[in-house]
Structure formats: C-alpha cells, structure tokens
Design an enzyme around this catalytic site. Structure first.
Site, PDB file in Angstrom:
ATOM      1  N   SER A 125      50.268  38.482  47.354  1.00  0.00           N
ATOM      2  CA  SER A 125      51.625  38.342  46.609  1.00  0.00           C
ATOM      3  C   SER A 125      51.849  39.589  45.982  1.00  0.00           C
ATOM      4  O   SER A 125      52.840  39.947  45.588  1.00  0.00           O
ATOM      5  CB  SER A 125      51.427  37.436  45.470  1.00  0.00           C
ATOM      6  OG  SER A 125      50.539  37.695  44.485  1.00  0.00           O
ATOM      7  N   CYS A 160      41.901  35.429  45.702  1.00  0.00           N
ATOM      8  CA  CYS A 160      42.676  36.290  44.623  1.00  0.00           C
ATOM      9  C   CYS A 160      43.922  35.589  43.969  1.00  0.00           C
ATOM     10  O   CYS A 160      43.888  35.099  42.681  1.00  0.00           O
ATOM     11  CB  CYS A 160      43.281  37.541  45.137  1.00  0.00           C
ATOM     12  SG  CYS A 160      43.743  38.642  43.909  1.00  0.00           S
ATOM     13  N   ASP A 161      45.118  35.384  44.772  1.00  0.00           N
ATOM     14  CA  ASP A 161      46.194  34.802  44.182  1.00  0.00           C
ATOM     15  C   ASP A 161      46.130  33.515  43.807  1.00  0.00           C
ATOM     16  O   ASP A 161      46.611  33.013  42.691  1.00  0.00           O
ATOM     17  CB  ASP A 161      47.232  34.699  45.427  1.00  0.00           C
ATOM     18  CG  ASP A 161      47.741  36.268  45.678  1.00  0.00           C
ATOM     19  OD1 ASP A 161      47.716  37.063  44.735  1.00  0.00           O
ATOM     20  OD2 ASP A 161      48.488  36.327  46.792  1.00  0.00           O
ATOM     21  N   VAL A 162      44.969  32.644  44.436  1.00  0.00           N
ATOM     22  CA  VAL A 162      44.938  31.288  44.134  1.00  0.00           C
ATOM     23  C   VAL A 162      44.380  31.000  42.702  1.00  0.00           C
ATOM     24  O   VAL A 162      44.076  29.899  42.390  1.00  0.00           O
ATOM     25  CB  VAL A 162      44.114  30.423  45.368  1.00  0.00           C
ATOM     26  CG1 VAL A 162      45.038  30.454  46.574  1.00  0.00           C
ATOM     27  CG2 VAL A 162      42.841  31.023  45.233  1.00  0.00           C
TER      28      VAL A 162
END
Lengths: 96, 464
Positions: B430, B389-391
């Site tokens: 995050s 997700c965040d990456v």
C-alpha cells in the site's frame, strides 16, 4: 430446453450455488477456486456438441476440447492434491 | 427415445451432484469426497455427451481429449503452493478461451434466423471469454514474475478503458443485430485488448481480487456458451462457477476495504502526498521512543504462554514456511500455546496462506481467520509476524485518507510484545509506513526471514 425453463434453471443454480458456496470456510478457498477451474471445463460438453457438426470451425472446437479438458483434469487433480494435504494433517494431528 | 431424460433429468441430477460436492467443501474432512464427487459428475457428463453427440468415432475428439488431459495433468502434478495463484489464473484463461472458441467454431454455420437470445448470449460468451483469456494470461505472467507486478499506468488510461468499454457495448449490440463476421471479429479484438489493459494495471496485492473476478468471468463465459448452444448443464454449472467467483471477489474486496471498480481502475493507490505524510509521522515517532532490543527475544518467548504467528506473503517470498513451522514446533515442545492468525488477503489469492502452511505440515486446526482470532491478541504474550505488513498496520484504523484506511487489520498491536521478522522497514504494497514498528513493545528483526526466523528458533531452544 425452452428458453424460459433454461432461465429458471440457471436462476435456481445461482440461488442454490450462492447458499452452498458462501458456507465454504476461508481455509478451503484456494481449493474451492481450483475446483471451480475444473467445473468451468464444463464447456467441454458444448465443444463436443460443436464437434458433431461437420463444419469449417471444427478445428476451433478441437482447440476448445483441449483447453476445457486441461481445465477439468488440471483443476480436479490440483484440488485433490491440496485437499489431501489438509486432510492428512488433520488425521495425523488427531492421532497424535 | 424419451427426450426429457437427457434434456431435463440428467442436467438436473448432475447439477445436484455438483452442488452436493460443493456442500462437502465446508470442512476439510469431507472436502476430498466433495472434489471426487465433482470429478465423477464431470466424467458422467462427458461420457453422456460423447454418446449423445455421437463423437465416439471421431479420432480427433479423442486426440484432443488426450492432449488436454496430459496438459492439465502436467500443469497440476508438480505445482508448489506458492505457484497456485498463477495456475488458477492460467486455468481461468483456459476456461475463457474454451468458451470463446466453442462459439467461434459454431458461428460460421449459425442459422441467421436463430432466436435473438441465442445470438445475444453467443456474442456475450465470445466477448467475456476473450476478455477472460487475455486478462488471465497477463495475471498469470505477472504472478509468475515474467511481467513486472507493479501496476502499469499511463495518462488517459481511465478514459481509454471507459471508451473501450462503451465501444464494446455498442459493438455487442451491432454484432447481435447484424450478425456480421466483421463485427464479431472486431468485438473479439476489443475484448482481448480490454482484458490485457485491465490486468496490466493491477498490481501485486490486488491479485486476490483480480483472480477471483477472472474466476467468476470464466464461469459466466461457460454459462453463456451453454445457453447459446443449448447445453443446460453447461449453463447451470457455469453459473455455479460465476457465483463462487463473485462471492470470493466480494470477500477479498471487503478484506481490503476497496470496491471492485477501484481495484480494476487502479484507483486509491498510494499518492505521493499520503506517502510523505505517513513518512513524516513515522519519522517523528522514532525520536520519541527507543524500540525494544532484539536480545530480549529468547526471554520474551521463554516467559510467554500464548504465542500467535502472523504470516504474510513476504514469508512465502522468503520461502520461510518451514522455518515458521520449526519455530512453532519448538514453542509447542516448550509447552506454549501456538496459533496462526491469517488475514483474508495475506497471500496472492483467497485461502493462499492456509495452503502454504498446510504444505509444510502446519495442522489446519491451528489456522485461525481474522474474525475468529482478532479478540485474542489482547491476551497474547508474544506475536511473531513474518513477512506481513499492511494486514497489521495500525494506520489502517488511525490514519485517514491513506490507501488502507478502513481496511480491517489483525490487531497485532494489542499483544504484550510483538516480534516482526520482515525483510526491511519499507512499507508494504500500500505504500503506507507501518506505525507498528515504532511502538515500544515491538521488536524488529530486519532481514531474510529464512535466516532470521531459524535464528530466533535456535536462540530460543538454546535457552530452553
């Protein structure tokens, strides 16, 4: 070793170590860390030297020997297992 | 006996051996050899120490050695790749504890007139070792799931940690100068508490930074104990470990666009306002465009020539590595070019994702690091993201003031089509909503990746 020589030695290790280790690719960063676990077991040497003195602290030194040996054996063995995983795949793919 | 051989030549030669072993860690082909050379050098060093310190005849030494070896072997023998971070964290703790114990063992008999440097390094080794031990233990417990992985926070935490740190520095000087047992015990207690608090406040996705940092500290503690007790080899090799940990810590921090202080202080974690903002924005976009339909997936994959897989830690949590490997095999069997794009902080420690995929037999030559693969997304037909997700959140480059703003991401959005197999649409660690999910060329398959990915494979192979 005199303190000044020791200091130079440590600095040399830091500089050479930086150059060598910075070149390890991300692919091998996990084995690098477990290998470093093994190397931090180098305290084993210091623990053995502490054991050679007959003194009240020797029980603590024995505990240090156990933990440091755990690091050395555990660290090298798990690194070996991981690296074989990478290596064998690499070889198989090349042969296919 | 010529003293210069054990004092100078042997440590220097063995250190060079360790360095050569590390040099061989540059490539998976030579790395096995490198690790074995390291083990050989360590065996030589230990044998030499047995002989030099005359502890051959001590049954206690052999018992302790045997116990330690059994312990290490048990820990390392069956560990699965997903558990590797907790093993490394635990061994970091062992290293720190061993260094602290060695100093504690020697201090009662210390010559009070010993040189200042020896005392200062001894007290520093005691401090760093204790801190590494308690911090690593908490990190390992969190990774293993025995402790909640979310960061522990309470009012006044920063002030408390700062004051403890300052107090620690004062105590370090007091203990060095006075050499009192009381001061030494106080600094051990303080270091243990500090490590505890430091690790408790760090959460899941920050683990790569924390483990690397504790790895470094365990080396520094070993080096300090070596300097304090006159073992040049321990000083040198400990330094190598310290340097390696620092290099990795810096890499991990860069990959998250955060600095070490921010990670350790829990700073820049989601504030409620940024989360709301991101949520509103995401809500607004949903109304505008209807996301693509999951029924298109087999067609998309069939028409694709180049496919990129983006794995995240969610894949490991869902135990979907094998499913991903099967999908890759099916795609390759159909003549597609398949590569895996790996973000540096995709797992729970540096290089974690590579090990997880190698374990199920994904060839290392298919794994590409972010820097090498990022320009290829634009020429990619389909991206399959699993548990990431965040990456790959475009908000990292577009939105300002979020925890991930400025974080380098995999430019997944540039691909012609993206299939996301995540558990749900909740934001990643995050807390920033992923704007990717609303893009028209993105298809989302919510659910357990261990089921959704095989389903994709099944439908694709049926079509082919």
């Amino acid at each position: 070793m005199p303190a000044a020589v020791l200091l130079v030695f440590v600095l040399a290790c830091a500089v050479l170590g930086y150059r060598v280790i910075a070149a390890v690719p991300p692919l091998l960063h996990t084995p690098l860390m477990s290998g470093m676990n093994a190397l931090s077991g180098i305290t084993l040497l210091v623990a053995l030297s502490a054991l050679s003195h007959e003194e009240p602290g020797s029980l603590l030194a024995l505990a240090a020997v156990v933990l440091a040996t755990g690091n050395v054996v555990g660290g090298f063995w798990v690194t070996e297992r991981m690296l074989r995983m990478f290596h064998q795949r690499g070889k198989q793919e090349a042969e296919e | 006996m010529m003293a210069w051989i054990p004092d100078f030549l042997l440590p220097a030669l063995l250190t060079l051996g360790f360095l050569l072993g590390l040099r061989w860690m540059r490539s998976p082909r030579t790395a096995v050899r490198g690790n074995r050379l390291g083990a050989l050098c360590m065996a030589l060093a230990v044998t030499q120490a047995f002989w030099r310190y005359g502890v051959f005849a001590l049954p206690g030494a052999w018992t302790a050695l045997g116990l330690g070896a059994a312990l290490g072997w048990l820990l390392a023998h069956r560990v699965k790749s997903i558990r590797m971070p907790q093993l490394v964290a635990l061994l970091n703790g062992f290293g720190g504890a061993a260094s602290a114990l060695v100093i504690a063992a020697r201090i009662p008999a210390r010559d009070p007139g010993a040189a200042g440097l020896a005392w200062l390094t001894a007290v520093a080794a005691l401090t760093v070792g204790s801190l590494t031990f308690s911090g690593s233990l908490i990190a390992a417990l969190k990774l293993q799931g025995y402790l909640a992985s979310r960061p522990l926070r309470f009012a006044g935490q920063n002030q408390l940690l700062l004051s403890l740190g300052a107090l620690g520095l004062i105590l370090l000087l007091v203990a060095t100068v006075t050499q009192q047992t009381g001061a030494l015990l106080a600094i051990i207690a303080l270091a243990l508490i500090y490590g505890l608090l430091m690790a408790l406040r760090v959460g899941g996705a920050d683990m790569p930074v924390v483990i690397s940092f504790l790895n470094s500290l365990s080396g520094i503690a070993a080096a300090l104990s070596g300097i304090a007790l006159g073992s040049p080899l321990a000083a040198g090799v400990g330094t190598l470990v310290g340097v390696a940990g620092m290099i990795l810590t810096r890499l991990m921090c860069r990959a998250m666009n955060r600095n070490l202080a921010a990670v350790l202080s829990g700073f820049a974690m989601p504030e409620s306002e940024t989360e709301d903002e991101a949520g509103d924005e995401a809500g607004a976009v949903t109304g505008e465009s209807a996301p693509a339909d999951a029924s298109q997936i087999p067609d998309l994959l069939q028409d694709a020539r180049r496919v990129l897989i983006v794995p995240g830690y969610g894949m490991a949590l869902a135990q979907a590595q094998q499913a991903v490997k099967d999908l890759m095999d099916a795609l390759e069997a159909a003549g597609k070019e398949v590569k895996v794009a790996v973000h540096p902080v995709a797992g729970r420690m540096p290089g974690h994702m590579h090990v997880l995929l190698a374990e199920v037999g994904v060839g290392v030559e298919k794994l590409y690091d972010m820097a090498k693969i990022n320009h290829e997304f634009a020429e990619t037909d389909v991206v399959v993201a699993v548990g990431a997700c965040d990456v790959m959140n475009p908000a990292a480059t577009t939105a300002k003031g979020t925890p991930i703003s400025g974080m380098p991401i995999l430019r997944v959005a540039e691909a012609r089509a993206v299939i996301v197999c995540n558990l749900d649409e909740k934001p990643g660690y995050s807390g920033v909503a992923n704007t990717l999910y609303q893009e028209p060329h993105v298809i989302t398959c919510w659910g357990d990746a261990a089921q959704t990915v095989p389903e994709i494979t099944r439908r694709f192979t049926q079509r082919v």
